[in-house]
Scaffold this active site. Structure first.
Site, short mmCIF file in Angstrom:
data_model
loop_
_atom_site.label_atom_id
_atom_site.label_comp_id
_atom_site.label_asym_id
_atom_site.label_seq_id
_atom_site.Cartn_x
_atom_site.Cartn_y
_atom_site.Cartn_z
N ASP A 67 -33.97 33.20 7.59
CA ASP A 67 -33.82 32.78 6.20
C ASP A 67 -32.76 31.69 6.06
O ASP A 67 -32.01 31.42 7.01
CB ASP A 67 -33.51 33.98 5.29
CG ASP A 67 -32.41 34.90 5.82
OD1 ASP A 67 -31.70 34.49 6.76
OD2 ASP A 67 -32.26 36.01 5.30
N ASN A 136 -28.95 46.99 -0.20
CA ASN A 136 -30.06 47.40 -1.07
C ASN A 136 -31.36 47.52 -0.28
O ASN A 136 -32.43 47.64 -0.85
CB ASN A 136 -30.23 46.40 -2.22
CG ASN A 136 -30.62 45.01 -1.73
OD1 ASN A 136 -30.74 44.77 -0.53
ND2 ASN A 136 -30.83 44.09 -2.66
N HIS A 138 -32.62 45.21 1.83
CA HIS A 138 -33.37 43.98 2.14
C HIS A 138 -33.37 43.69 3.64
O HIS A 138 -32.44 44.05 4.36
CB HIS A 138 -32.89 42.77 1.31
CG HIS A 138 -31.57 42.19 1.66
ND1 HIS A 138 -30.68 41.73 0.71
CD2 HIS A 138 -30.96 41.93 2.85
CE1 HIS A 138 -29.62 41.23 1.30
NE2 HIS A 138 -29.76 41.34 2.60
N GLU A 143 -36.14 41.04 -0.91
CA GLU A 143 -35.39 41.92 -1.79
C GLU A 143 -36.29 43.05 -2.31
O GLU A 143 -37.52 42.94 -2.23
CB GLU A 143 -34.83 41.11 -2.97
CG GLU A 143 -33.86 40.00 -2.57
CD GLU A 143 -32.45 40.52 -2.24
OE1 GLU A 143 -32.30 41.70 -1.90
OE2 GLU A 143 -31.49 39.71 -2.33
#
Ligand code: GLP
Length: 242
Positions: A67, A136, A138, A143
């Site tokens: 990414d 979280n 990811h 996400e």
């Protein structure tokens, strides 16, 4: 799923580097996807040392970064491009046969995503994808709520992910709102996945990802369906999964 628990960050990093070497540096022409973040820094330091000692060699390996932030100059120190230069590529010679990372300021974002997918397809797909995990859940920048049929796409960063980066960017308002990321589909097509986690802060999410329901609310939970998943954790992060 294989779970390997290591007592501390140093041994986690050593083991991660050895697994990456075994799975992507022995067979010539391998394709590997590599992550950023704090977790893999020790692994990169270890890989750099092994390369400097002449024990491993990246020269026939094709590397894809998972990414990149959007809307930063490419030479901004906070880009993942610069991160990879600092932590690995500036320290090893020869470098990889090829290294692909999306631009942080592409002229056409959709074209940039498509070009990245094309390069992944042309490479024959990843033999190994190394991943970290966000608090979280990811993976790369997929996400919570991201559909699993995505390949490379533009991600809107979750508020929790942006808050996590606030310090590095000098305030949450300076953290980019978007990134280009490989999708879950791309990750799941990798022939092997190595998931890394360190620190107590990851223990809860790791439990949800590996022992909880498989749901897009916890993107990493999809990895329960991967046929060749190795989870390498520091003891503190693995507190609930052992
Ligand atoms: C980052 C990256 C992920 C990484 C995750 C965890 O921002 N997009 O690829 O795995 O967040 O980072 P860390 O290892 O610093 O906890």
């Amino acid at each position: 799923m294989d779970v390997i628990v290591k007592p501390d960050y140093r041994t986690l990093s050593e083991t991660a580097a050895r697994l990456v070497a075994r799975w992507s540096l022995v067979e010539p022409g391998s394709v590997v996807m590599l992550p950023t973040g704090n977790t893999p820094k020790g692994m990169y330091a270890e890989l750099a040392q092994l390369a400097a000692a002449g024990l491993i060699d990246f020269s026939s390996v094709t590397v894809f970064s998972l990414d990149e932030y959007l809307d930063l100059p490419e030479d901004d120190e906070r880009t993942f491009r610069r991160y990879m230069m600092r932590h690995l590529w500036n320290k090893i010679s020869p470098g990889p046969a090829a290294w692909h990372i999306p631009s942080s300021r592409p002229a056409d974002v959709q074209a940039e995503c498509q070009a990245f997918d094309r390069k992944v397809a042309e490479s024959g797909g990843a033999d190994l994808a190394v991943l970290g995990i966000g608090e979280n859940g990811h993976i790369a920048f997929n996400e919570p709520g991201t559909p699993w049929d995505r390949t490379t796409h533009v991600a809107e960063l979750a508020p929790q992910s942006r808050r996590g980066e606030a310090e590095r960017f000098g305030g949450v308002e300076h953290v980019p709102k978007q990134a280009i990321t490989v999708g879950v589909k791309t990750i799941m097509r990798a022939r092997r996945v190595l998931l890394l986690a360190s620190g107590e802060a990851k223990a809860e999410v790791l439990y949800r990802a590996l022992k909880g329901p498989i749901t897009t609310d916890v993107p990493a939970s999809v990895l329960q369906l991967h046929p060749q998943l190795t989870v390498l954790v520091e003891r503190a992060a693995g507190a609930h999964i052992g």
